[in-house]
Enzyme design. Structure first.
Site, PDB file in Angstrom:
ATOM      1  N   ASN A 102      40.850  35.741  44.059  1.00  4.51           N
ATOM      2  CA  ASN A 102      41.322  36.173  42.738  1.00  4.51           C
ATOM      3  C   ASN A 102      40.289  35.770  41.693  1.00  4.51           C
ATOM      4  O   ASN A 102      39.543  34.809  41.886  1.00  4.51           O
ATOM      5  CB  ASN A 102      42.655  35.478  42.441  1.00  4.51           C
ATOM      6  CG  ASN A 102      43.209  35.824  41.070  1.00  4.51           C
ATOM      7  OD1 ASN A 102      43.229  36.996  40.666  1.00  4.51           O
ATOM      8  ND2 ASN A 102      43.652  34.810  40.324  1.00  4.51           N
ATOM      9  N   HIS A 104      40.256  34.515  37.734  1.00  2.00           N
ATOM     10  CA  HIS A 104      41.128  34.062  36.650  1.00  2.00           C
ATOM     11  C   HIS A 104      40.265  33.837  35.406  1.00  2.00           C
ATOM     12  O   HIS A 104      39.205  33.221  35.503  1.00  2.00           O
ATOM     13  CB  HIS A 104      41.832  32.763  37.059  1.00  2.00           C
ATOM     14  CG  HIS A 104      42.831  32.324  36.046  1.00  2.00           C
ATOM     15  ND1 HIS A 104      44.065  32.931  35.901  1.00  2.00           N
ATOM     16  CD2 HIS A 104      42.763  31.374  35.078  1.00  2.00           C
ATOM     17  CE1 HIS A 104      44.717  32.363  34.911  1.00  2.00           C
ATOM     18  NE2 HIS A 104      43.957  31.426  34.394  1.00  2.00           N
ATOM     19  N   SER A 136      37.145  31.582  36.747  1.00  2.00           N
ATOM     20  CA  SER A 136      37.278  30.905  38.040  1.00  2.00           C
ATOM     21  C   SER A 136      37.553  31.965  39.096  1.00  2.00           C
ATOM     22  O   SER A 136      38.499  32.742  38.986  1.00  2.00           O
ATOM     23  CB  SER A 136      38.457  29.924  38.024  1.00  2.00           C
ATOM     24  OG  SER A 136      38.318  28.979  36.990  1.00  2.00           O
ATOM     25  N   ASP A 145      47.175  30.533  41.086  1.00  2.00           N
ATOM     26  CA  ASP A 145      45.953  29.908  40.552  1.00  2.00           C
ATOM     27  C   ASP A 145      45.646  28.521  41.104  1.00  2.00           C
ATOM     28  O   ASP A 145      45.026  27.708  40.431  1.00  2.00           O
ATOM     29  CB  ASP A 145      46.026  29.830  39.012  1.00  2.00           C
ATOM     30  CG  ASP A 145      46.240  31.200  38.400  1.00  2.00           C
ATOM     31  OD1 ASP A 145      45.741  32.192  38.959  1.00  2.00           O
ATOM     32  OD2 ASP A 145      46.924  31.275  37.364  1.00  2.00           O
TER      33      ASP A 145
END
Ligand code: GAR
Length: 187
Positions: A102, A104, A136, A145
């Site tokens: 992912n 972020h 990130s 997260d």
């Protein structure tokens, strides 16, 4: 050829940068783009690039096995969340260990978690008068997260910066680092 599947919920500027980066690659291809929103512009971006696209609802994603089956058929080397706003069910994480990442728009572990996405993150950072933010790129776990960080990059925040100014700085970092980090992971 290594395969990337992208999951995205919205505009898809990150997805576009990944599509462009690998467009002429002989080693990596974006094979499928999935979205939880049938109207998401990212699906149009995918179609324009000749990539298969599909949208799904919450039932198909989290309860029925539609998305699970599709991903197992596709056998991606990497599943990339590029502005994807739903939590990933644990069965998908178990099916694809260390293969879901992912991006972020903040320096985790700060400003992450439920509700922390897009402009919400930038507004909170400006309200708290932070002097630095960044991006990130991290592995996805069952909690929002919290997975291991793969890469972070920072930008400074001027006293006069608005949340929109910060969003623009973060956008530049995303464009600079996301696709290249994916390439490093796949090579
Ligand atoms: C990006 O800034 C991404 O970092 C963020 O959503 C935006 C999507 O933009 N993701 C999150 O906030 C995840 N918690 P895009 O659709 O133009 O790529």
């Amino acid at each position: 050829m290594k395969k990337i599947v992208i999951l995205a919920s919205g505009n898809g500027t990150n997805a576009q940068a990944i599509i462009d980066h690998f467009a002429s690659s002989k080693l990596v291809t974006v094979s499928l783009i999935l979205s939880n929103k049938p109207q998401a512009y990212v699906l149009e971006r995918g179609t324009k690039a000749g990539i298969s696209v599909m949208s799904f609802n919450r039932f198909a994603f989290a309860k029925a096995e539609h998305v699970q089956r599709l991903l197992n058929q596709e056998q991606p080397d990497l599943i990339v969340l590029a502005g994807f706003l739903w939590k990933i069910p644990s069965f998908l994480i178990q099916d694809h260990p260390n293969k879901i990442i992912n991006i972020h728009p903040a320096l985790l572990p700060n400003y992450g978690g439920k509700g922390m996405y897009g402009m919400n993150v930038h507004r909170a950072i400006i309200e708290n008068k932070e002097t630095e933010s960044g991006i990130s790129i991290h592995y996805v776990t069952e909690n929002y997260d919290e997975g291991a960080i793969i890469k972070q990059a920072t930008c400074s925040i001027a006293k006069t910066d608005t949340a929109e100014d910060l969003a623009a700085k973060i956008h530049l970092l995303e464009q600079e680092y996301f696709a290249t980090t994916i390439e490093e992971l796949l090579s």
